[in-house]
Each structure stands twice: as C-alpha cells, then as structure tokens.
Scaffold this motif. Sequence first.
Motif, short mmCIF file in Angstrom:
data_model
loop_
_atom_site.label_atom_id
_atom_site.label_comp_id
_atom_site.label_asym_id
_atom_site.label_seq_id
_atom_site.Cartn_x
_atom_site.Cartn_y
_atom_site.Cartn_z
N ASN A 219 0.84 -1.20 0.00
CA ASN A 219 0.00 0.00 0.00
C ASN A 219 0.88 1.26 0.00
OD1 ASN A 219 0.94 0.29 2.60
ND2 ASN A 219 -0.95 -0.45 3.56
N GLU A 220 0.23 2.41 0.07
CA GLU A 220 0.97 3.67 0.00
C GLU A 220 2.06 3.74 1.07
OE1 GLU A 220 -1.16 7.24 0.91
OE2 GLU A 220 0.55 8.51 0.44
N GLU A 221 1.69 3.33 2.27
CA GLU A 221 2.63 3.39 3.40
C GLU A 221 3.87 2.53 3.12
OE1 GLU A 221 2.64 1.88 7.98
OE2 GLU A 221 0.70 2.16 7.00
N ASN A 222 3.65 1.30 2.64
CA ASN A 222 4.77 0.41 2.32
C ASN A 222 5.66 1.02 1.23
OD1 ASN A 222 2.36 -2.28 2.34
ND2 ASN A 222 3.64 -1.61 4.03
N ILE A 223 5.01 1.57 0.21
CA ILE A 223 5.74 2.12 -0.93
C ILE A 223 6.56 3.33 -0.51
CG2 ILE A 223 5.48 3.24 -3.19
CD1 ILE A 223 2.94 1.46 -3.57
N LYS A 224 5.96 4.15 0.35
CA LYS A 224 6.65 5.33 0.84
C LYS A 224 7.88 4.93 1.64
CE LYS A 224 6.05 9.51 3.52
NZ LYS A 224 5.26 10.21 4.52
N LYS A 225 7.71 3.90 2.46
CA LYS A 225 8.83 3.44 3.29
C LYS A 225 10.00 2.97 2.41
CE LYS A 225 9.98 0.29 7.03
NZ LYS A 225 9.55 -0.87 7.81
N LEU A 226 9.67 2.29 1.31
CA LEU A 226 10.72 1.73 0.46
C LEU A 226 11.35 2.78 -0.47
CD1 LEU A 226 9.07 -1.66 -0.61
CD2 LEU A 226 10.96 -1.36 1.00
N THR A 227 10.52 3.67 -1.00
CA THR A 227 11.01 4.53 -2.09
C THR A 227 10.97 6.02 -1.78
OG1 THR A 227 8.81 4.80 -3.06
CG2 THR A 227 10.08 2.88 -3.76
N GLY B 216 11.66 0.85 -11.61
CA GLY B 216 13.10 1.13 -11.62
C GLY B 216 13.72 1.00 -10.23
N ARG B 217 12.96 1.43 -9.23
CA ARG B 217 13.51 1.43 -7.88
C ARG B 217 13.35 0.11 -7.16
NH1 ARG B 217 12.75 7.24 -5.05
NH2 ARG B 217 12.72 8.50 -6.92
N LEU B 218 12.37 -0.70 -7.57
CA LEU B 218 12.03 -1.88 -6.76
C LEU B 218 12.25 -3.23 -7.44
CD1 LEU B 218 8.73 -0.60 -5.12
CD2 LEU B 218 10.96 -0.84 -4.04
N LEU B 219 12.08 -3.29 -8.74
CA LEU B 219 12.17 -4.60 -9.42
C LEU B 219 13.56 -5.20 -9.23
CD1 LEU B 219 10.44 -4.82 -12.91
CD2 LEU B 219 10.10 -6.24 -10.89
N GLY B 220 13.59 -6.44 -8.82
CA GLY B 220 14.85 -7.13 -8.66
C GLY B 220 15.51 -6.90 -7.31
N ILE C 85 -0.06 -11.55 3.25
CA ILE C 85 -0.70 -10.30 3.65
C ILE C 85 0.36 -9.49 4.39
CG2 ILE C 85 -2.71 -9.31 4.82
CD1 ILE C 85 -3.32 -11.54 2.73
N VAL C 86 0.80 -8.43 3.76
CA VAL C 86 1.96 -7.70 4.24
C VAL C 86 1.63 -6.86 5.48
CG1 VAL C 86 3.67 -5.93 3.64
CG2 VAL C 86 2.87 -7.55 1.89
N SER C 87 2.42 -7.04 6.55
CA SER C 87 2.28 -6.12 7.68
C SER C 87 3.45 -5.14 7.70
CB SER C 87 2.17 -6.88 9.00
OG SER C 87 3.30 -7.69 9.19
N ASP C 88 4.60 -5.60 7.22
CA ASP C 88 5.74 -4.67 7.15
C ASP C 88 6.71 -5.13 6.08
OD1 ASP C 88 7.15 -2.42 7.87
OD2 ASP C 88 8.33 -3.47 9.38
N VAL C 89 7.39 -4.18 5.51
CA VAL C 89 8.35 -4.51 4.45
C VAL C 89 9.54 -3.57 4.52
CG1 VAL C 89 7.14 -3.04 2.78
CG2 VAL C 89 8.62 -4.86 1.94
N GLU C 90 10.73 -4.11 4.23
CA GLU C 90 11.91 -3.24 4.15
C GLU C 90 12.91 -3.86 3.17
OE1 GLU C 90 13.93 -2.98 7.91
OE2 GLU C 90 13.47 -5.03 8.41
N PHE C 91 13.86 -3.05 2.75
CA PHE C 91 14.91 -3.58 1.88
C PHE C 91 15.85 -4.43 2.70
CE2 PHE C 91 14.22 0.24 -0.92
CZ PHE C 91 13.83 -0.49 -2.02
N LEU C 92 16.37 -5.47 2.07
CA LEU C 92 17.48 -6.17 2.65
C LEU C 92 18.68 -5.32 2.27
CD1 LEU C 92 17.70 -8.81 4.18
CD2 LEU C 92 18.38 -9.91 2.05
N ARG C 93 19.23 -4.63 3.25
CA ARG C 93 20.20 -3.57 2.95
C ARG C 93 21.41 -4.08 2.17
NH1 ARG C 93 17.90 0.90 2.61
NH2 ARG C 93 16.33 1.12 4.22
N GLY C 94 21.84 -3.31 1.24
CA GLY C 94 23.10 -3.56 0.56
C GLY C 94 23.10 -4.71 -0.43
N VAL C 95 21.95 -5.27 -0.67
CA VAL C 95 21.91 -6.39 -1.60
C VAL C 95 20.97 -6.06 -2.73
CG1 VAL C 95 21.43 -8.85 -1.88
CG2 VAL C 95 22.22 -7.98 0.31
N ASP C 96 21.38 -6.24 -3.94
CA ASP C 96 20.40 -6.20 -5.00
C ASP C 96 20.61 -7.39 -5.93
OD1 ASP C 96 22.16 -5.54 -7.14
OD2 ASP C 96 22.12 -3.46 -6.48
N ARG C 97 19.65 -7.61 -6.74
CA ARG C 97 19.63 -8.83 -7.52
C ARG C 97 20.87 -8.96 -8.43
NH1 ARG C 97 14.79 -12.30 -8.70
NH2 ARG C 97 15.92 -14.06 -9.52
#
Length: 310
Positions: free
Chosen positions: A233-241, A267-271, A286-298
């Motif tokens: 949702n908006e909150e999750n997306i805001k937190k990530l991007t 561009g910011r999230l895929l992969g 059903i997502v309650s919280d989401v964050e990046f796994l820091r420092g790792v990308d695909r």
Amino acid sequence: MMDERIRTLTDQIVGQFKRLGYDVNADEVYKRLKLLIHEFKVPESEAVRTIRNWLMKEYEIPREKLIAEAPLVKIADITKPGQWISVKAKVVQLWDSSSPSVSQVGLIGDETGIIKFVIWAKSGKGEVEEGKSYLFRNVVTDSFQGRMQINVTRTSEIIELDEDIPLPPREIEVVGALVAIQQNSGLITRCGICRRVMTKGICPIHGKVEGFEDLRIKGVVDDGENVYEIILNEENIKKLTGIDLEKAKRIATERLDRNAVLSELKGRLLGRYLKVKGTRGGRYLIVSDVEFLRGVDREEVDRLLEEVSA
Ligand SMILES: [Zn+2]
C-alpha cells in the motif's frame, strides 16, 4: 409491482427451507417480508430472522436442523469442495474484479488460516469491507486451480459481527527478490463508492463516477523456494522509495504520464531484495511490514553467483 430486494430475500429463505426438505409458501414469505421491511421499517436481517423463526414454528422444524444445515467451521478445516458451511472471518484483502459476474473477491481469515472468497453478483449480497469481521452463513466450498475457496451464493447470508476475528497468530518473514510488478500498479484511481480500481474513469460496477487516487503495487516475491503474491500500500511504498501519493501525483503531472509513476517504482524496486513480514494464506502474503534487505540487489547477487560458479 414486484420488489426485487424482497424477491431476493424471499428466494433465499425459500431455498434454505427447501434444502431442509420443506416446501414453504413463497407468496406468504414475500408478503410478510414486505410488510415487515416496508410498513414496519424492520431492518432486513431482523425481518429475515423473524420470518425464519415464524416458518420454523409453522412447519414445526427443530432448531438443530437449521443450524446443522451449514455448520460453523474453521478455515483450516475447509478441505473439500461442495460443502455447505458457515464461517466467521475477517476480510483481510479485497481484490479487483474485472468480471461483471463477480461482486467482490478477496481473502478472509480466522485464527486458523486464510482463504479466498467470491461473492457472486447474482447472489445480491451486500458489500463487505476490509478489516471488518463477518459471519458468512451458508456458503459453499469450491476448489479452483487446486485451491480451496468459498462462494457466497443466493442462499448465503453475510452478517457483520461486533467481534474482531483474529488472524493466524504466526507471522512469517520472507526474504526474497521482487521479481514482478503487475498491471494496475502505481498510481491508480479508485471508485469513490466502492473503492474498486477504475479503468479510464469507469468503475466496473458504478460506471462513470467520481474517483480518488491511490498508490499501490501488486507484486511477486520469490524467495528461491516459493513465490508469494503481495500487495504493497501507499505506506509500504513510501517506506521503500520515499514516494507517497502526493509525490506520485507530482511525477505524473510533471511527465504528463500516469504510467511514469509505475516506471519509476519498477526502476527502484524490481529485482531488489525485500524482507517482508506478513501472514501467509496459500500463495498470498498479507503484508504487515516490508523493508529492503540492505546492501543487496539482484544484480549483485547474480554477479556473485556467477563468480562462484566460474
Ligand atoms: Zn464502484
């Protein structure tokens, strides 16, 4: 003139008693319902209950029989199609339905699990809301593509509950790559009446009505073992991007293209690798919280893997 709503309720009651083996007088039911609802302004659910009690007395039907018709079960115990059951559950997610024959579709849950539900348009049943708990009375189990679901039909009843039905207690944590972002993600417009996603200003149910903007992502997370469908949702997306609804609107305005928001989010999230906390229901999380796994990308992981295998 025939009153459609009263007709529907009448059919429902008559159908229910028919399945118990009683042929009740439909005209009589119709007449009494109409009187209660229109003349005496009794609320629908109350009127239905009154008529049902009256019929039980009239036809000398033992109460156990009516209850036995659709036993109350827990979601975890729904394993076979074609069973008439009742379920107390909370609506955890509503999905978009592109089919006009479907009134609402989504997920409901109780403390034992989560299951898909479908309210058929011709069932004439009222709308349910996310986060609210209901008794889904006399619904039928079904299996679609190997997964169980419940169908709300003409003879079913949806009764809002005062209690808050808890979801499965154990949240899981999934670490995986966001491998897909589906259509209808990004900046979307929802119907002002039912919140369904509108296409070109048209709600599939209400047609051309006032809408409001929302931000969301329908995506797929792959942890190497399973794939999970998630909705951010908006909150999750805001937190990530850092992109919230206001910023998304600005992006769309500046680039004269609503799809620019989706491109930006892709561009910011895929992969990217995400750590997603939530409740699992089949292939859905059903997502309650989401964050990046820091420092790792695909790409980095792929490169490392290549180096290892080289
Ligand atoms: Zn609508």
